[in-house]
Write a protein that holds these residues in place. Structure first.
Motif, PDB file in Angstrom:
ATOM      1  N   UNK A  90      71.053  48.362  34.933  1.00  0.00           N
ATOM      2  CA  UNK A  90      72.505  48.461  35.114  1.00  0.00           C
ATOM      3  C   UNK A  90      73.002  49.850  34.726  1.00  0.00           C
ATOM      4  N   UNK A  91      72.476  50.396  33.635  1.00  0.00           N
ATOM      5  CA  UNK A  91      72.875  51.746  33.206  1.00  0.00           C
ATOM      6  C   UNK A  91      72.544  52.774  34.284  1.00  0.00           C
ATOM      7  N   UNK A  92      71.328  52.690  34.832  1.00  0.00           N
ATOM      8  CA  UNK A  92      70.922  53.657  35.849  1.00  0.00           C
ATOM      9  C   UNK A  92      71.737  53.509  37.133  1.00  0.00           C
ATOM     10  N   UNK A  93      72.014  52.265  37.528  1.00  0.00           N
ATOM     11  CA  UNK A  93      72.890  52.052  38.703  1.00  0.00           C
ATOM     12  C   UNK A  93      74.257  52.709  38.471  1.00  0.00           C
ATOM     13  N   UNK A  94      74.812  52.519  37.277  1.00  0.00           N
ATOM     14  CA  UNK A  94      76.134  53.081  36.982  1.00  0.00           C
ATOM     15  C   UNK A  94      76.104  54.607  36.946  1.00  0.00           C
ATOM     16  N   UNK A  95      74.936  55.182  36.711  1.00  0.00           N
ATOM     17  CA  UNK A  95      74.773  56.638  36.706  1.00  0.00           C
ATOM     18  C   UNK A  95      74.494  57.187  38.107  1.00  0.00           C
ATOM     19  N   UNK A  96      74.403  56.272  39.107  1.00  0.00           N
ATOM     20  CA  UNK A  96      74.222  56.717  40.487  1.00  0.00           C
ATOM     21  C   UNK A  96      72.795  56.695  41.005  1.00  0.00           C
ATOM     22  N   UNK A  97      71.851  56.181  40.215  1.00  0.00           N
ATOM     23  CA  UNK A  97      70.468  56.098  40.676  1.00  0.00           C
ATOM     24  C   UNK A  97      70.307  54.941  41.654  1.00  0.00           C
ATOM     25  N   UNK A  98      69.406  55.106  42.612  1.00  0.00           N
ATOM     26  CA  UNK A  98      69.082  54.047  43.557  1.00  0.00           C
ATOM     27  C   UNK A  98      67.841  53.327  43.068  1.00  0.00           C
ATOM     28  N   UNK A 111      53.813  43.070  32.295  1.00  0.00           N
ATOM     29  CA  UNK A 111      55.083  43.787  32.270  1.00  0.00           C
ATOM     30  C   UNK A 111      56.034  43.269  33.341  1.00  0.00           C
ATOM     31  N   UNK A 112      57.321  43.342  33.036  1.00  0.00           N
ATOM     32  CA  UNK A 112      58.364  43.265  34.049  1.00  0.00           C
ATOM     33  C   UNK A 112      58.586  44.699  34.506  1.00  0.00           C
ATOM     34  N   UNK A 113      58.794  44.905  35.810  1.00  0.00           N
ATOM     35  CA  UNK A 113      58.929  46.265  36.325  1.00  0.00           C
ATOM     36  C   UNK A 113      60.085  46.381  37.310  1.00  0.00           C
ATOM     37  N   UNK A 114      60.574  47.590  37.429  1.00  0.00           N
ATOM     38  CA  UNK A 114      61.571  47.963  38.421  1.00  0.00           C
ATOM     39  C   UNK A 114      61.339  49.440  38.728  1.00  0.00           C
ATOM     40  N   UNK A 115      61.546  49.816  39.986  1.00  0.00           N
ATOM     41  CA  UNK A 115      61.317  51.204  40.388  1.00  0.00           C
ATOM     42  C   UNK A 115      62.622  51.898  40.755  1.00  0.00           C
ATOM     43  N   UNK A 116      62.692  53.181  40.400  1.00  0.00           N
ATOM     44  CA  UNK A 116      63.810  54.047  40.761  1.00  0.00           C
ATOM     45  C   UNK A 116      63.354  54.886  41.949  1.00  0.00           C
ATOM     46  N   UNK A 119      64.116  59.678  45.660  1.00  0.00           N
ATOM     47  CA  UNK A 119      65.220  60.539  46.086  1.00  0.00           C
ATOM     48  C   UNK A 119      66.289  60.653  45.006  1.00  0.00           C
ATOM     49  N   UNK A 120      66.298  59.702  44.074  1.00  0.00           N
ATOM     50  CA  UNK A 120      67.252  59.746  42.962  1.00  0.00           C
ATOM     51  C   UNK A 120      66.719  60.520  41.772  1.00  0.00           C
ATOM     52  N   UNK A 121      65.428  60.861  41.796  1.00  0.00           N
ATOM     53  CA  UNK A 121      64.788  61.454  40.606  1.00  0.00           C
ATOM     54  C   UNK A 121      63.924  62.661  40.971  1.00  0.00           C
ATOM     55  N   UNK A 122      64.489  63.575  41.748  1.00  0.00           N
ATOM     56  CA  UNK A 122      63.807  64.819  42.119  1.00  0.00           C
ATOM     57  C   UNK A 122      62.422  64.601  42.724  1.00  0.00           C
TER      58      UNK A 122
END
Length: 133
Positions: A90-98, A111-116, A119-122
């Motif tokens: 949620x924090x990353x979404x609010x900061x504009x990350x996809x 592990x639980x995982x999620x990927x950013x 294109x949002x992270x150089x």
């Protein structure tokens, strides 16, 4: 984010890559695992506080197989351990990350995982991980 959890490396041939990293690091992988949801074989090496994950796609349409076809073998992602993956997403979404996942999913190594999206992270694929309790 707490720390770098591991560095993921895409490989074409799992057994050859495991043998190569054994020679390079001087240790056997502490864990190998098939992750069905990603169609990938994984192995984890640990040297000091650093973990290396080797990833081999098991189908031509897996993300790893497509990555290798497009870019060749090499660093695929950097994973960061987080205290609470839902809060961090949620924090990353609010900061504009996809984010590539709407919700966390079960990954390798308990592990639980999620990927950013890269294109949002150089251009770097970022993985968030949280230990499943």
């Amino acid at each position: 984010m707490v720390n770098v959890e591991h560095i993921g490396i895409a490989v074409k041939n799992f057994s050859e890559a495991n043998a190569l990293y054994f020679k390079l690091l001087g240790v056997e992988p502490y864990k190998t695992e098939f992750v069905e949801s990603e169609a990938v074989n994984t192995s984890f090496f640990k040297v000091g506080g650093t973990k290396i994950e080797l990833l081999e796609g098991t189908t031509p349409d897996s993300a790893i197989s497509k990555f290798i076809e497009k870019r060749g073998e090499g660093i695929h992602h950097i994973a960061f351990e987080v205290e609470d993956i839902l809060v961090e997403m949620e924090r990353l979404r609010s900061e504009g990350f996809t984010l590539l996942n709407e919700s966390p999913k079960k990954g390798a190594d308990n592990k639980l995982v999620c990927f950013v999206h890269p294109k949002s992270a150089n251009g770097v694929l970022i993985e968030l991980t949280q230990e499943i309790k």
